[in-house]
Design a protein around this motif. Structure first.
Motif, PDB file in Angstrom:
ATOM      1  N   GLY A  18      40.499  22.527  74.503  1.00 54.55           N
ATOM      2  CA  GLY A  18      41.095  21.406  75.213  1.00 54.55           C
ATOM      3  C   GLY A  18      41.108  21.595  76.714  1.00 54.55           C
ATOM      4  N   PHE A  19      41.991  20.857  77.364  1.00 51.49           N
ATOM      5  CA  PHE A  19      42.065  20.855  78.831  1.00 51.49           C
ATOM      6  C   PHE A  19      42.381  22.241  79.399  1.00 51.49           C
ATOM      7  CE2 PHE A  19      44.573  20.242  82.755  1.00 51.49           C
ATOM      8  CZ  PHE A  19      43.616  19.589  83.528  1.00 51.49           C
ATOM      9  N   SER A  20      43.291  22.961  78.759  1.00 51.60           N
ATOM     10  CA  SER A  20      43.681  24.284  79.271  1.00 51.60           C
ATOM     11  C   SER A  20      42.504  25.254  79.266  1.00 51.60           C
ATOM     12  CB  SER A  20      44.835  24.862  78.442  1.00 51.60           C
ATOM     13  OG  SER A  20      44.451  25.027  77.090  1.00 51.60           O
ATOM     14  N   ASP A  21      41.644  25.166  78.243  1.00 51.90           N
ATOM     15  CA  ASP A  21      40.472  26.043  78.183  1.00 51.90           C
ATOM     16  C   ASP A  21      39.523  25.758  79.343  1.00 51.90           C
ATOM     17  OD1 ASP A  21      40.821  27.409  75.428  1.00 51.90           O
ATOM     18  OD2 ASP A  21      41.087  25.281  74.978  1.00 51.90           O
ATOM     19  N   MET A  22      39.409  24.494  79.708  1.00 49.82           N
ATOM     20  CA  MET A  22      38.579  24.114  80.844  1.00 49.82           C
ATOM     21  C   MET A  22      39.158  24.663  82.150  1.00 49.82           C
ATOM     22  SD  MET A  22      37.308  20.263  81.861  1.00 49.82           S
ATOM     23  CE  MET A  22      38.975  19.694  82.245  1.00 49.82           C
ATOM     24  N   ILE A  23      40.480  24.610  82.272  1.00 54.60           N
ATOM     25  CA  ILE A  23      41.138  25.127  83.479  1.00 54.60           C
ATOM     26  C   ILE A  23      40.940  26.628  83.616  1.00 54.60           C
ATOM     27  CG2 ILE A  23      43.364  25.460  84.637  1.00 54.60           C
ATOM     28  CD1 ILE A  23      42.220  22.604  84.733  1.00 54.60           C
ATOM     29  N   TYR A  24      41.006  27.351  82.496  1.00 53.66           N
ATOM     30  CA  TYR A  24      40.760  28.794  82.529  1.00 53.66           C
ATOM     31  C   TYR A  24      39.351  29.082  83.061  1.00 53.66           C
ATOM     32  CZ  TYR A  24      44.972  29.580  79.693  1.00 53.66           C
ATOM     33  OH  TYR A  24      46.260  29.638  79.242  1.00 53.66           O
ATOM     34  N   GLY A  25      38.400  28.255  82.649  1.00 49.90           N
ATOM     35  CA  GLY A  25      37.030  28.431  83.108  1.00 49.90           C
ATOM     36  C   GLY A  25      36.894  28.214  84.602  1.00 49.90           C
TER      37      GLY A  25
END
Length: 301
Positions: A182-189
């Motif tokens: 989700g969105f959080s995984d994208m932010i980690y990237g």
């Protein structure tokens, strides 16, 4: 001859250490925590997540790099350095090695476990930058998006730095559409990408930064010839006069990318150990082989 062999051996030792660090952060920090980032490794990681491990990073990384190298050879009409091929082979092997040692993964119960998940991309981005700067400093490359940038830049006037950014944004954003992500995984990237970029710029003074060298040597012709032939860089001979001796001298003016500085230093030292050389940073270099002059005006020629 012996010194040349030792220097080459030293280059490969440093490149190997850098490759170990680069693959370590992906194999032990990023992938075990279900994260991804930019570049070809990020794309391979997302492919592994999308196939539930059916296509591991170690396989897709090797296959895609072979394809990219073949395309570059066909389109650009030139080969690729032995050190780059070496890096790609070692990376592919090490990605598989880290899979076989789960006790080294940053997971609960292991020594490298990091409970604050947002710190993982920060740690990974810094170590990855450190590893890659070791590889770059010895004339190596991890391949991947570097090759894509060269191919695209041949036909479209897109600066490599901007192209890297576009590719990374697409790759990192794509993780959000995977099941369970989700969105959080994208932010980690993005956090890892930012940490990596800032760290690498600080370590290398920017991959595209340049330096200006003045070389004072009686063997200036031999040095100029080697820089021309081995590095495909231009050299300007300046006429000068030593004020104390009133003797006429020939001084070489050379402008290269910062990552090529070590190669020039080796050429100068091997050609004339007694040579005198100065190195200074340049804020911008425009022209063939460097950056395009950007005025915002259309070329009407």
């Amino acid at each position: 001859m012996r010194k040349k062999i030792l220097d080459t051996l030293k280059d490969y030792v440093v490149i190997t250490i850098g490759t170990v660090l680069f693959t370590f952060v992906w194999g032990c920090f990023v992938i075990p925590n279900g994260m991804s980032a930019g570049g070809l490794t990020g794309l391979c990681t997302i492919l592994q997540f999308a196939t539930n491990g059916l296509i591991p990073v170690s396989v897709s990384y090797a296959v895609l790099n072979v394809i990219f190298l073949a395309v570059a050879f066909i389109i650009l009409g030139r080969g690729v350095g032995v050190k780059t091929i070496y890096c790609i082979v070692i990376c592919s092997i090490l990605f598989k090695v880290w899979e076989l040692f789960p006790e080294l993964h940053s997971a609960e119960g292991n020594f490298l476990y990091v409970p604050e998940k947002f710190l993982i991309p920060v740690i990974a981005g810094f170590i990855e930058a450190f590893g890659l700067q070791m590889i770059f400093s010895r004339g190596g490359s991890s391949g991947g998006t570097d090759i894509i940038a060269l191919v695209v830049n041949k036909y479209f006037p897109i600066p490599p730095g901007r192209l890297f950014m576009y590719v990374d944004i697409i790759i990192i954003s794509s993780i959000a559409i995977l099941p369970g992500k989700g969105f959080s995984d994208m932010i980690y990237g993005y956090l890892m990408m930012i940490t990596f970029s800032i760290s690498l710029d600080a370590m290398l003074l920017g991959r595209q930064s340049s330096v200006k060298l003045l070389v004072f040597s009686q063997k200036y012709e031999a040095i100029a010839d080697r820089i021309n032939k081995e590095m495909d860089r231009g050299v300007t001979v300046l006429k000068a006069m030593g004020w104390y001796t009133k003797a006429q001298k020939d001084v070489l003016l050379v402008i290269v990318r910062h990552r090529q500085l070590r190669q020039v230093e080796k050429i100068v030292k091997m050609s004339d150990p007694k040579a005198f050389m100065t190195v200074s940073k340049t804020s911008a270099v425009y022209g063939e082989g460097f950056e395009e002059i950007k005025t915002g005006l259309k070329d009407n020629k």
